[in-house]
Design a protein around this motif. Structure first.
Motif, PDB file in Angstrom:
ATOM      1  N   VAL A 147       8.939  -1.498   6.634  1.00 38.81           N
ATOM      2  CA  VAL A 147       7.668  -1.401   7.366  1.00 38.81           C
ATOM      3  C   VAL A 147       7.840  -1.934   8.783  1.00 38.81           C
ATOM      4  N   SER A 148       8.481  -3.080   8.905  1.00 39.22           N
ATOM      5  CA  SER A 148       8.693  -3.689  10.216  1.00 39.22           C
ATOM      6  C   SER A 148       9.497  -2.766  11.121  1.00 39.22           C
ATOM      7  N   ARG A 149      10.560  -2.182  10.565  1.00 38.69           N
ATOM      8  CA  ARG A 149      11.397  -1.275  11.350  1.00 38.69           C
ATOM      9  C   ARG A 149      10.638  -0.017  11.773  1.00 38.69           C
ATOM     10  N   ALA A 150       9.794   0.488  10.880  1.00 38.96           N
ATOM     11  CA  ALA A 150       9.020   1.696  11.183  1.00 38.96           C
ATOM     12  C   ALA A 150       8.034   1.454  12.320  1.00 38.96           C
ATOM     13  N   LEU A 151       7.392   0.290  12.297  1.00 41.93           N
ATOM     14  CA  LEU A 151       6.418  -0.022  13.341  1.00 41.93           C
ATOM     15  C   LEU A 151       7.095  -0.284  14.684  1.00 41.93           C
ATOM     16  N   GLN A 198       0.813  -1.216   0.000  1.00 42.68           N
ATOM     17  CA  GLN A 198       0.000   0.000   0.000  1.00 42.68           C
ATOM     18  C   GLN A 198       0.850   1.272   0.000  1.00 42.68           C
ATOM     19  N   CYS A 199       1.977   1.244   0.734  1.00 45.22           N
ATOM     20  CA  CYS A 199       2.756   2.476   0.883  1.00 45.22           C
ATOM     21  C   CYS A 199       4.042   2.510   0.044  1.00 45.22           C
ATOM     22  N   GLY A 200       4.414   1.337  -0.545  1.00 47.79           N
ATOM     23  CA  GLY A 200       5.568   1.330  -1.441  1.00 47.79           C
ATOM     24  C   GLY A 200       6.909   1.097  -0.785  1.00 47.79           C
ATOM     25  N   TYR A 201       6.928   0.837   0.502  1.00 50.75           N
ATOM     26  CA  TYR A 201       8.180   0.520   1.189  1.00 50.75           C
ATOM     27  C   TYR A 201       8.327  -1.000   1.309  1.00 50.75           C
ATOM     28  N   THR A 216       9.125   8.873   7.191  1.00 49.72           N
ATOM     29  CA  THR A 216       8.880   7.502   6.742  1.00 49.72           C
ATOM     30  C   THR A 216       8.090   6.727   7.789  1.00 49.72           C
ATOM     31  N   ILE A 217       8.495   6.855   9.048  1.00 53.59           N
ATOM     32  CA  ILE A 217       7.787   6.166  10.134  1.00 53.59           C
ATOM     33  C   ILE A 217       6.344   6.633  10.207  1.00 53.59           C
ATOM     34  N   SER A 218       6.153   7.948  10.097  1.00 50.75           N
ATOM     35  CA  SER A 218       4.810   8.517  10.184  1.00 50.75           C
ATOM     36  C   SER A 218       3.922   8.015   9.060  1.00 50.75           C
ATOM     37  N   ARG A 221      16.793   4.882  13.168  1.00 50.86           N
ATOM     38  CA  ARG A 221      17.623   5.079  11.967  1.00 50.86           C
ATOM     39  C   ARG A 221      16.787   5.468  10.748  1.00 50.86           C
ATOM     40  N   LEU A 222      15.476   5.336  10.856  1.00 49.43           N
ATOM     41  CA  LEU A 222      14.587   5.730   9.753  1.00 49.43           C
ATOM     42  C   LEU A 222      14.161   7.185   9.917  1.00 49.43           C
TER      43      LEU A 222
END
Length: 353
Positions: free
Chosen positions: A25-29, A17-20, A39-41, A34-35
């Motif tokens: 995605v796992s790291r952002a959640l 859905q978001c293109g990452y 991107t996290i938001s 480091r992100l």
């Protein structure tokens, strides 16, 4: 109905859905610093829109831990226990842990089953309110190296962290308090026979009375188990329990806990007895500390800067971080919270029996 409607949202769905990538995605959640914050938001926004719910079991398989603490209690209807559980849950959340409460109402073997269930969920730790000894189940937990702390009890045969009040000191204080007010004839409302708190409180009470040369025959006991044959008392069993308070040949009642003592207060007042003018009443747990709507009741409870909940969380978190640390047994000092349901013996009332 389309089976996709029942499909759980995954990291792959968010990725598409978001293109990452799934890894990003796992790291952002997980709020990987480091992100970029943008991107996290963005990823979290998409996750929320899709209704993503973290799969704790799958995450635990990858990381080796769940940040989930199992709380096992079989008498959750007792507000003393539910208060401690609430405080423990709040304190654990501050450290990133969540609680899984496994509760029943004194159901046979449920505690053993709950301990096994907690193991299957790969919990990070266990908070256990043991009603019976449960030695085999506790040894099983220890063999699996799951941090475990017992609340309000200890099992001497098991090497396990625990925190409890000084029940012997509490019983001794209650006995001395009533003796100093001139009381020499007592009614005692005991707890379960297998309960170590019951054993210690009674021992403290009787030692205080023995020092004052009060004979054992001056302490009448109600056999709670003879009256209540099942965990949930019926109306008829309560009526039988009520009758055991009479005839009144005592000037003070000592209750094993506040629940029993509030029942005693109601029974005696309904029969026209005044508290404390005719009969003094003292108990244990001090439920009014958190339930201020309850009637005043003189009660014995811990009185330290660190409560049972504070101490339990501190010990458990230390064990989670240091599995090889020595076992800790914390016995908290107690005091009497005087709410004026005890008073000097009424000589005229005592002379009436």
């Amino acid at each position: 109905m389309n089976s996709q409607q029942h499909k759980r949202i995954t990291l792959k769905d968010i990725s598409e859905q978001c293109g990452y990538s799934v890894n990003t995605v796992s790291r952002a959640l997980r709020d990987d610093p480091r992100l970029p914050e943008a991107t996290i938001s963005r990823i979290k926004q998409v996750a929320d829109e899709l209704g993503y719910m973290k799969n704790v079991i799958a995450s635990s398989m990858r990381s080796g831990h769940t940040n989930l603490i199992a709380v096992i209690v079989d008498d959750i209807q007792n507000p003393h226990y539910s208060d401690i559980i609430s405080q423990i849950s709040i304190k654990l959340r501050k450290y990133g842990y969540h609680t899984l409460i496994l509760a029943s109402y004194i159901e046979k073997n449920y505690a053993d089953y709950s301990l096994s269930l907690a193991l299957s969920y790969n919990v990070s730790g266990i908070v256990f309110f043991p009603r019976n000894y449960n030695k085999n189940a506790i040894n099983l937990i220890n063999q699996n190296n799951i941090p475990l702390i017992l609340i309000d009890r200890e099992i001497p045969e098991c090497q396990t962290d625990f925190v409890r009040c000084d029940d012997y000191q509490g019983g001794y204080l209650a006995g001395k308090h009533l003796l100093e007010l001139g009381h020499r004839r007592f009614l005692y409302l005991p707890g379960p026979k297998y309960n170590l708190s019951q054993t210690r409180r009674y021992a403290g009470i009787m030692d205080a009375l023995s020092e004052a040369n009060v004979p054992v025959s001056n302490v009448r006991q109600i056999d709670y188990h003879t009256v209540f044959g099942s965990p949930v008392p019926s109306t008829s069993s309560y009526k039988s329990y009520e009758e055991l308070f009479f005839p009144v040949d005592y000037t003070a009642v000592i209750g094993f806990n506040d629940l029993q003592s509030y029942s005693a207060m109601e029974i005696l007042k309904e029969r026209g007895y005044r508290i404390p003018e005719d009969i003094s009443l003292i108990s244990f747990d001090h439920l009014r500390k958190t339930h201020t709507y309850l009637p005043p009741l003189t009660s014995v409870a811990d009185n330290t800067d660190k409560s049972i909940a504070d101490t339990a969380v501190s010990i458990l978190l230390n064990k989670i971080k240091n599995l090889d640390s020595k076992f800790t047994g914390a016995v908290l000092p107690v005091t009497i919270f005087d709410e004026h349901t005890t008073g000097p013996v009424n000589k005229a009332f005592e002379a009436s029996f």
